[in-house]
Write a protein that holds these residues in place. Structure first.
Motif, PDB file in Angstrom:
ATOM      1  N   SER A 293       0.831  -1.209   0.000  1.00  0.00           N
ATOM      2  CA  SER A 293       0.000   0.000   0.000  1.00  0.00           C
ATOM      3  C   SER A 293       0.860   1.252   0.000  1.00  0.00           C
ATOM      4  O   SER A 293       0.654   2.173  -0.793  1.00  0.00           O
ATOM      5  CB  SER A 293      -0.925   0.003   1.224  1.00  0.00           C
ATOM      6  OG  SER A 293      -1.931  -0.963   1.104  1.00  0.00           O
ATOM      7  N   ASN A 296       2.821   1.668  -3.331  1.00  0.00           N
ATOM      8  CA  ASN A 296       1.954   2.106  -4.416  1.00  0.00           C
ATOM      9  C   ASN A 296       1.479   3.533  -4.210  1.00  0.00           C
ATOM     10  O   ASN A 296       1.253   4.254  -5.188  1.00  0.00           O
ATOM     11  CB  ASN A 296       0.774   1.151  -4.579  1.00  0.00           C
ATOM     12  CG  ASN A 296       1.078   0.000  -5.517  1.00  0.00           C
ATOM     13  OD1 ASN A 296       0.938   0.111  -6.725  1.00  0.00           O
ATOM     14  ND2 ASN A 296       1.550  -1.107  -4.951  1.00  0.00           N
ATOM     15  N   LYS A 315      -4.865  -1.489  -6.007  1.00  0.00           N
ATOM     16  CA  LYS A 315      -4.275  -1.386  -4.671  1.00  0.00           C
ATOM     17  C   LYS A 315      -4.607  -0.048  -4.013  1.00  0.00           C
ATOM     18  O   LYS A 315      -4.786   0.019  -2.796  1.00  0.00           O
ATOM     19  CB  LYS A 315      -2.767  -1.617  -4.755  1.00  0.00           C
ATOM     20  CG  LYS A 315      -2.430  -3.066  -5.082  1.00  0.00           C
ATOM     21  CD  LYS A 315      -0.945  -3.348  -5.057  1.00  0.00           C
ATOM     22  CE  LYS A 315      -0.692  -4.835  -5.337  1.00  0.00           C
ATOM     23  NZ  LYS A 315       0.750  -5.168  -5.366  1.00  0.00           N
ATOM     24  N   LEU A 426      -1.345  -7.520   2.903  1.00  0.00           N
ATOM     25  CA  LEU A 426      -2.248  -8.005   1.854  1.00  0.00           C
ATOM     26  C   LEU A 426      -3.045  -9.209   2.274  1.00  0.00           C
ATOM     27  O   LEU A 426      -2.586  -9.989   3.074  1.00  0.00           O
ATOM     28  CB  LEU A 426      -1.419  -8.334   0.595  1.00  0.00           C
ATOM     29  CG  LEU A 426      -0.868  -7.120  -0.130  1.00  0.00           C
ATOM     30  CD1 LEU A 426      -0.159  -7.552  -1.378  1.00  0.00           C
ATOM     31  CD2 LEU A 426      -1.947  -6.116  -0.456  1.00  0.00           C
TER      32      LEU A 426
END
Length: 426
Positions: A293, A296, A315, A426
């Motif tokens: 996270s 990104n 994402k 994730l």
């Protein structure tokens, strides 16, 4: 101007007067929130297909998913929340489709789950608006720009004090490396885990097995960038989201923000950490393994600026989605963090069996709530998601045997597998 059913003016768009009213005369309202988003998506899909062909369809799907995740989240956590929804099909100029939502009560604030390693909160004003701009047919690569009004990213409340302490004590010796050394020296005594979200975010990454075992310069740089980014986070308004197709992940997204003039220096220092993370393929590879996270989000803001890919739209949508369950950890300092269970559900093989978002919404004027979003007790999960016991029906042998297998696999596959196995997000 756009008018609601009470005749009040929504100051979402520049300009005014009769010409501006005529321009937005085709306003549809009021919808339920879900129906309004669907109507907006239908307008968007048709228009983008005409302009961008097949690429337009995939981009429209990504925009619909992102906006749906953002707007449906608050109501899933706040049953008392009311909303008015207005949809408009642009006919003149650059506006293609418009979606406006008015929340009551407002403003709304969302805390980001600690294990996302993102040092900000999300804020919705009373009025939130998304304006899809018309894309020139000759644009290469294909892309769609969505203007955003009424959405901000806010720094964590403790950040200004930490920044003041670092600057006061380091003076001229104020760099990524020196600030990180200062943090390592002072974090336990001055910013205890019980009180400091910044410390919990940092420790959520530093405590991973793979992170502890990797002495590389790239890993050290990731920790420096993480702290530097948190240290200089400041309030910024989301200005636009630009969506573009990508062969690898489907759709990527780039974000532009704006902040107050007095905060420009802090904002540039924060972005410098994102640039460092994204610019180097080696640093970004490790960052994405341990903190998908956060890495990104760095790409969301800085990827295109250094000639690298922007963020995976899926994402980022996950970051902006409300949590379905929440709660504290069962041991260690994680018992102090009420967002620790805001992660995907995995089975004992590490496979994802249930996904969820990363935001916990509340009304800004109300005290911070630590109950789970599903309004059960803090540590409770929905019955279908309660972890199964894998040693009760088999004489207690299955779990120890599986642990032995996993240990052997870790030994053979090395650090890269540790990084993946240690990724608790994730």
């Amino acid at each position: 101007m756009i008018l609601n059913t009470m005749g009040q003016c929504f100051p979402c768009f520049p300009g005014g007067g009769k010409a501006h009213k005529d321009r937005h005369a085709n306003l549809h309202g009021c919808y339920s929130l879900e129906d309004g988003i669907q109507q907006f998506s239908s307008l968007l899909t048709k228009a983008n297909k005409d302009y961008l062909g097949n690429a337009g369809q995939s981009i429209s799907a990504a925009i619909h998913h992102m906006i749906r995740c953002l707007l449906l989240g608050p109501q899933s956590h706040l049953p008392q929340l009311r909303s008015s929804v207005y949809v408009h099909e642009g006919r003149v100029g650059e506006e293609l489709a418009i979606l406006k939502v008015k929340f009551d009560p407002a403003p709304l604030i969302a805390e980001v789950a600690t294990r996302s390693r993102l040092p900000f909160r999300v804020k919705f004003d009373e009025e939130v608006c998304f304006v899809v701009l018309r894309t020139p047919q000759c644009a290469q690569p294909a892309r769609v720009v969505v203007r955003v009004h009424g959405m901000s990213l806010l720094a964590l409340p403790e950040v200004p004090q930490i920044l003041a302490d670092v600057r006061a004590e380091l003076g001229d010796d104020y760099t990524h490396a020196s600030a990180h050394r200062w943090w390592l020296k002072n974090k336990e005594s001055r910013y205890p885990l019980r009180e400091s979200k910044v410390h919990r975010i940092y420790e959520s990454l530093a405590g991973l097995p793979g992170a502890k075992l990797d002495p590389s310069a790239a890993m050290a740089k990731n920790f420096q960038n993480l702290f530097w980014s948190m240290l200089h986070s400041t309030a910024s308004e989301v200005d636009s989201l630009t969506f573009m197709p990508d062969e690898k992940v489907g759709t990527r997204v780039h974000m532009e923000t704006r902040c107050a003039a007095e905060d420009q220096e802090l904002r540039q220092r924060q972005l410098s950490a994102s640039l460092d993370t994204v610019r180097s393929p080696q640093v970004f590879y490790l960052a994405e393994k341990f903190a998908p996270s956060a890495s990104n989000f760095a790409a969301l803001e800085s990827g295109l600026k250094v000639g690298r890919p922007s963020a995976d739209a899926n994402k980022i949508a996950k970051v902006f989605t409300a949590t379905s369950w929440s709660g504290s950890g069962s041991s260690g300092w994680q018992t102090l963090d009420h967002t620790w269970l805001c992660t995907d559900k995995k089975d004992i093989f590490g496979r994802t069996v249930a996904e969820q978002g990363r935001l916990i919404w509340q009304v800004a004027s109300l005290p911070t709530q630590t109950v789970s979003p599903n309004r059960k007790t803090q540590n409770a999960l929905p019955p279908a998601l309660v972890p199964r016991s894998y040693d009760g029906d088999s004489g207690g042998l299955i779990l120890p045997l599986l642990l032995c297998v996993f240990i052997a696999l870790f030994w053979q596959l090395g650090l890269s597998f540790l990084a993946r196995a240690g990724d608790q997000e994730l």
